[in-house]
Every structure is written in C-alpha cells, then in structure tokens.
Design an enzyme around this catalytic site. Structure first.
Site, PDB file in Angstrom:
ATOM      1  CE  LYS A  55       0.500  -5.052  13.360  1.00  0.00           C
ATOM      2  NZ  LYS A  55       0.439  -3.623  11.822  1.00  0.00           N
ATOM      3  CD  GLN A  99      -1.454  -0.863  11.628  1.00  0.00           C
ATOM      4  OE1 GLN A  99      -0.811  -1.502  11.831  1.00  0.00           O
ATOM      5  NE2 GLN A  99      -2.057  -1.751  10.355  1.00  0.00           N
ATOM      6  CG  ASP A 122       5.284  -3.089   8.982  1.00  0.00           C
ATOM      7  OD1 ASP A 122       5.100  -4.237   8.970  1.00  0.00           O
ATOM      8  OD2 ASP A 122       4.761  -1.806   9.160  1.00  0.00           O
TER       9      ASP A 122
HETATM   10  N1  GUN Z   1      -1.726  -2.866   7.501  1.00  0.00           N
HETATM   11  C1  GUN Z   1      -2.195  -3.693   6.689  1.00  0.00           C
HETATM   12  N2  GUN Z   1      -0.748  -4.672   7.240  1.00  0.00           N
HETATM   13  C2  GUN Z   1       0.053  -3.813   7.743  1.00  0.00           C
HETATM   14  C3  GUN Z   1       0.829  -4.200   7.778  1.00  0.00           C
HETATM   15  O1  GUN Z   1       2.037  -5.907   7.719  1.00  0.00           O
HETATM   16  N3  GUN Z   1       1.938  -3.321   8.256  1.00  0.00           N
HETATM   17  C4  GUN Z   1       1.864  -2.149   8.453  1.00  0.00           C
HETATM   18  N4  GUN Z   1       2.680  -1.232   8.902  1.00  0.00           N
HETATM   19  N5  GUN Z   1       0.481  -1.704   7.966  1.00  0.00           N
HETATM   20  C5  GUN Z   1      -0.245  -3.151   8.010  1.00  0.00           C
END
Ligand code: GUN
Length: 296
Positions: A55, A99, A122
């Site tokens: 990311k 995350q 998110d």
């Molecule tokens: N863990 C797995 N998928 C995601 C996501 O799309 N966002 C976040 N913040 N954590 C994740």
C-alpha cells in the site's frame, strides 16, 4: 471445452492507478495539495506486513505522501487511540488506515470509530458503513468490495436483476459487497458457513463472490454456467512440488471450465483493493480541501 474470460485485476488496477496518478499531478500543480495516506500496523502479522508495504509503495508511485506507523503487538489501546487522534488533526494526512486484524487485547470497533470519518479511506467507520447501508451519498466505501464491483462491471455493464450470491459475511468484504450489489439492483443473497445447501445457493448465482478464506472450497459444480466469479480468497497451501502456492476460495481450474468470467488468484481482486484505496485517498483529500473530486 470453453474457458471463462479472465478478469485481469492487474491490468484494471494499473489503469485505475494511472488515472489516480494523473489526477494527483493535477491537484498538486493546481491546488498545492499532496494527498497523504497514513497506514498503521500493529504487530508483525506476516501477511499484514506485506500488504502495508504494498500500500505504501503504490501510494508513493501515485505521487501521494505515505506515512507508515509500526507499533508493537503489545501496544496499549490508549496509545493507539492517541496516535489516531494525532493523525485526525494532521493536515498532511487525508486518509487513515489501520491494518486488520488487530491483536486480541484491542477493541477493533473502538479503534475504527476513532478515525475521522472524512479520513476513513477503508470505509469501516460506523458512519460510513451506515451511509453505505442507507444509500446516503458521500460514503467512503470499503476498498475490496469496490475493487470487486469494478471487476464485475468490466465483465457486464447491466447488473440490474442479476442474482448475486456473496459467500462470506465479514464487515470488510461480505456485507459491504452485498450492499454495493444491491445498489446496482442485483438480487442479493449473503451466504456463510452456516448456510444450508450452500452449493445449491451458489449454483443460482449469475454473480458469485467468494470471500470465506477456505482454500478452493467452491468447486466447479457449484457454479452456474456462464456466471461471473470473483474470488477474494488468498490462501497459502502446500503444492505438490514441495513449495507453497497461493490459491483462492474457488477451485480455479474447475471453475474456469464452467464460468463465463473469473478472477485469478493472485492477480485478480488483490491489486484492485490497493488501487481502490488510492482512489479513496484522493477523493478524501479533495473533499477535505473542498475541491471537486476528480471523476475516476
Ligand atoms: N485486512 C484485510 N483486508 C483489509 C482491508 O481492506 N483494510 C484493512 N485496514 N485491513 C485489512
């Protein structure tokens, strides 16, 4: 035997990434705005570390600022909340992502709801989840379901009336995915591990989204001929050659001979999730500066 069309997430994500990149150049030069994304990683979950690195790298490639905060697995919830409140106040940060998963001693909902909803790229804050549920414009929408929808729309333009089955009911994928498909006037079923006759449910689906986290659970005979199959699963299994390999929740080789279109794993949904995150960050930055969000 006919083979399904491959829905190439890498190519679609790369095109979206390029559009975001170009729009970032415009807001930088015309408005002196550099969109910034802060990613918070708690602990050393191996997959999360890879996702966070990806990311951050894609963010910088798109011309945005990237801020990564790594905290130890035993960090106190209070300290994490303090960090988030600081990021909420920081004008260089337009998007905040914590995350998941978080360690068990931290209440996920308290952390997600501490994020400023306008910076919640998110889309996990209850306000954005509620906006999506009720159809209020302006929701920041979860990245994986948005990526899946873009993949589906690359295969079929008119979704109205199609029967969609989403296997998985998580807040991250299953529930928002179902809502996005409902917004497109699909007839939507959310199925899950307790669903009776799961295979029969799946066989009804014109659009099947698999997000259960069980390697190759969905067999070729669960798929309606010609269906669009989107596989969100990323599971590492032992290969016959002694090495490990990544597979989805769908038995790809079997499904490919039945489906009309299907996403590969890897190279399907994963890249679209990251590209959608960059898009959300750009949209959030523009809104915070009261600029019209670019059409992406
Ligand atoms: N863990 C797995 N998928 C995601 C996501 O799309 N966002 C976040 N913040 N954590 C994740």
């Amino acid at each position: 035997m006919s083979e399904a069309r491959l829905l190439d997430g890498k190519a679609l994500a790369s095109a979206l990434h390029a559009r975001v990149h170009d729009a970032v150049q415009v807001v930088k030069s015309q408005h002196h705005l550099t969109p910034g994304l802060a990613v918070v990683l708690v602990g050393e979950h191996p997959a999360s570390q890879v996702y966070v690195r990806t990311k951050s790298a894609r963010c910088r490639e798109a011309g945005m600022a990237s801020f990564v905060h790594r905290l130890p697995a035993d960090v106190r919830e209070q300290d994490l909340l303090t960090l988030i409140r600081g990021l909420n106040r920081n004008d260089d940060v337009h998007g905040i992502l914590v995350q998941l998963p978080l360690p068990d001693h931290i209440a996920e909902h308290r952390v997600l709801d501490a994020i400023d909803p306008d910076k919640d790229v998110d889309g996990f804050h209850v306000l954005n989840a509620g906006r999506l549920l009720t159809g209020v414009p302006g929701a920041l929408t979860p990245c994986t379901p948005v990526g899946c929808l873009l993949l589906i729309q690359s295969a079929v333009t008119e979704l109205a009336g199609l029967r969609a089955v989403v296997v998985g009911r998580s807040n991250i994928v299953g529930k928002p995915m179902a809502l996005l498909l409902l917004q497109q006037d699909c007839t939507v079923t959310i199925a899950h591990s307790r669903t009776r006759d799961l295979a029969d449910q799946c066989r009804q689906a014109d659009i099947l989204v698999a997000a259960v986290g069980r390697p190759q659970m969905i067999g070729g005979d669960w798929i309606k001929p010609g269906a669009i199959v989107v596989d969100v699963g990323i599971n590492r299994i032992d290969g016959s050659d002694g090495k490990t390999r990544l597979v989805g929740d769908v038995d790809f080789a079997a499904a490919r001979t039945v489906a009309g279109a299907i996403t590969p794993v890897p190279g399907g949904v994963g890249p679209m999730t990251v590209a959608s995150l960059l898009r959300n960050t750009l949209i959030a930055a523009c809104r915070q500066r009261r600029l019209e969000a670019p059409g992406l």
